[in-house]
Scaffold this motif. Structure first.
Motif, short mmCIF file in Angstrom:
data_model
loop_
_atom_site.label_atom_id
_atom_site.label_comp_id
_atom_site.label_asym_id
_atom_site.label_seq_id
_atom_site.Cartn_x
_atom_site.Cartn_y
_atom_site.Cartn_z
N LYS A 95 0.87 -1.19 0.00
CA LYS A 95 0.00 0.00 0.00
C LYS A 95 0.90 1.23 0.00
N ASP A 96 0.74 2.04 -1.03
CA ASP A 96 1.64 3.18 -1.21
C ASP A 96 1.08 4.46 -0.57
N PHE A 97 1.87 5.03 0.33
CA PHE A 97 1.60 6.40 0.81
C PHE A 97 2.68 7.25 0.14
N SER A 98 2.34 7.89 -0.99
CA SER A 98 3.40 8.42 -1.85
C SER A 98 3.91 9.79 -1.43
N PRO A 99 5.11 10.18 -1.98
CA PRO A 99 5.64 11.51 -1.69
C PRO A 99 4.73 12.61 -2.21
N THR A 100 4.02 12.35 -3.32
CA THR A 100 3.10 13.39 -3.81
C THR A 100 1.95 13.57 -2.83
N LEU A 101 1.63 12.49 -2.12
CA LEU A 101 0.60 12.60 -1.09
C LEU A 101 1.13 13.47 0.05
N ALA A 102 2.42 13.26 0.37
CA ALA A 102 3.03 14.08 1.43
C ALA A 102 2.96 15.56 1.06
#
Ligand SMILES: Cc1cc2nc3c(=O)[nH]c(=O)nc-3n(C[C@H](O)[C@H](O)[C@H](O)COP(=O)(O)O)c2cc1C
Length: 411
Positions: free
Chosen positions: A196-203
């Motif tokens: 499950k990706d919590f991406s840098p763009t989400l950050a």
């Protein structure tokens, strides 16, 4: 298997390493892990999501795992595992709450990026986000990965960005259910493995401005995926580098206890340029945060037994490292902080002139440098840890997994 009758590595091992480094410049044997075991008495076995893998090096989710050809290339090179490009979850009508992440963008730029303190390094600049083709096409890729996994050639794991609600809002369960069920159907035999990706763009998104909101996601998402899956599932959570301090990264790890594994940590986000980046700033931060979890590594005496249970630290899932890994030494820095495997992206994309090998695919050339480099490679680094008394042979063999096991013990 470890044999009690095997002699310890000969004192001439570094000469053998020089020799292998030179001759493998032209061609890396696919089963180099078996060669390393025979020649140096070093067992490179690593682990990802509970799977034993012949060595710890895999490919991180991204532009290098978009099609079956890239997976075939990785398998032929002898890579241990590959995580597929992140797909955006959808429900049965095709609705995607996280649709803003399904951006189409083809151009990647491999660039030099100096760290804040001036050390020269590399990053890949790219404005795209998740998988931008149909979910049906993604499922075809999952099936290709499943076949490689079953054949024992390459462990392949899909990656998903599921819906993340604001505090007080409910999770879109229909997206969890539909996406996970289709993945399980394509995969077939349990367990299903999912990252499950919590991406840098989400950050970099306003959605991630609120600490309590992020911690709620981490607490709840693994359980949501489990509840949504019709078959047993193992969940790796790829944690982002949030825009808060190091202590918050540690808190994020502690809140992720429901996951089976944590990938630590995805790229940093450059707010001014609106892009994710890597390089030394990324590995500095990742290692510093992992240090915050490991209060000093004890030394292992010859013959002592190390527990090898996955995720042996109380309350912390098994760890996989990612970020600026371009040498066996850097790989070992992550391993000494508990990582049982590593996921690379940038190092598989450098100009050919950056690799010491003269032939072979980029993946092969990268593996050659990572494992066999006589000064900076994994073998050299493990022999050095042995010489310093940090790891010891058991039954005549050094074991890569003893390195992360020591970090877990220290915790
Ligand atoms: C062009 C590019 C695309 C990426 N796409 C994804 C992605 O879709 N999902 C994901 O979880 N990580 C993605 N990543 C992150 C990588 O998997 C990796 O964790 C990160 O780049 C740090 O490793 P590195 O320093 O070896 O590049 C991407 C990285 C790059 C460079």
């Amino acid at each position: 298997m470890a044999s009690r009758t095997r002699a310890p590595a000969a004192p001439g091992a570094p000469a053998a390493l020089e020799r292998d480094f030179e001759r493998f410049r032209r061609e890396l044997p696919r089963d180099f892990a078996a060669h390393v075991r025979d020649t140096f008495r070093i067992d490179l076995t690593g682990r990802y999501l509970g799977h034993a893998i012949p060595h710890p090096i895999g490919k991180g989710s991204g532009q290098l795992s978009l099609n079956a050809g890239q997976l075939e290339d990785a398998a032929a090179a002898g890579l241990a595992f590959a995580v597929l490009k992140t797909v955006i979850a959808e429900d049965e009508t095709g609705a995607q709450t996280m649709a803003a992440w399904a951006v189409h963008e083809t151009r990647m730029k491999v660039e030099r990026r100096a760290a804040a303190d001036g050390r020269p390094g590399w990053t890949v600049t790219w404005k795209g986000r998740g998988w931008d083709r149909s979910f049906t096409e993604y499922l075809a890729l999952v099936r290709a990965g499943r076949d490689l996994t079953r054949a024992g050639r390459l462990l392949v794991v899909p990656s998903v960005k599921y819906h993340l609600p604001r505090l007080g809002e409910p999770f879109r369960e229909a997206e969890y259910r539909y996406t996970t069920a289709r993945l399980a159907d394509a995969w077939g035999e349990p367990p299903l493995l999912v990252e499950k990706d919590f991406s840098p763009t989400l950050a970099g998104d306003a959605l991630a401005d609120d600490r309590a909101q992020i911690l709620r996601w981490l607490r709840e998402v693994p359980g949501r995926i489990r509840a949504a899956s019709p078959i047993p599932v193992r969940v790796a959570v790829k944690l982002m580098n949030a825009r808060f301090d190091d202590q918050f990264q540690v808190e994020m790890m502690k809140e992720s206890r429901g996951a089976d594994a944590l990938v630590v940590f995805n790229r940093l986000f450059d707010v001014e340029r609106g892009v994710a980046f890597g390089g030394w700033d990324l590995s500095d931060r990742n290692l510093r945060v992992l240090d915050g979890m490991t209060p000093g590594t004890p030394h292992l005496r010859a013959g002592s037994v190390v527990p090898l249970t996955p995720g042996a630290s109380p309350g912390i899932p098994a760890l996989t490292g990612t970020g600026n890994i371009g040498s066996g030494r850097m790989l070992l820095e992550y391993a000494r902080r508990g990582c049982e495997s590593v996921q690379l992206h940038t190092f598989f994309q450098l100009p050919l002139s950056e690799y010491p090998a003269t032939r072979g695919s980029r993946t092969q050339r990268a593996l050659h440098a990572l494992v066999f480099h006589p000064q900076d490679g994994l073998i050299a680094g493990l022999l050095e840890l042995e010489a310093r008394g940090e790891v010891a042979r058991r039954d005549g063999e050094l074991h890569f997994l003893d390195v992360p096991a020591l970090a877990h013990r220290a915790r």
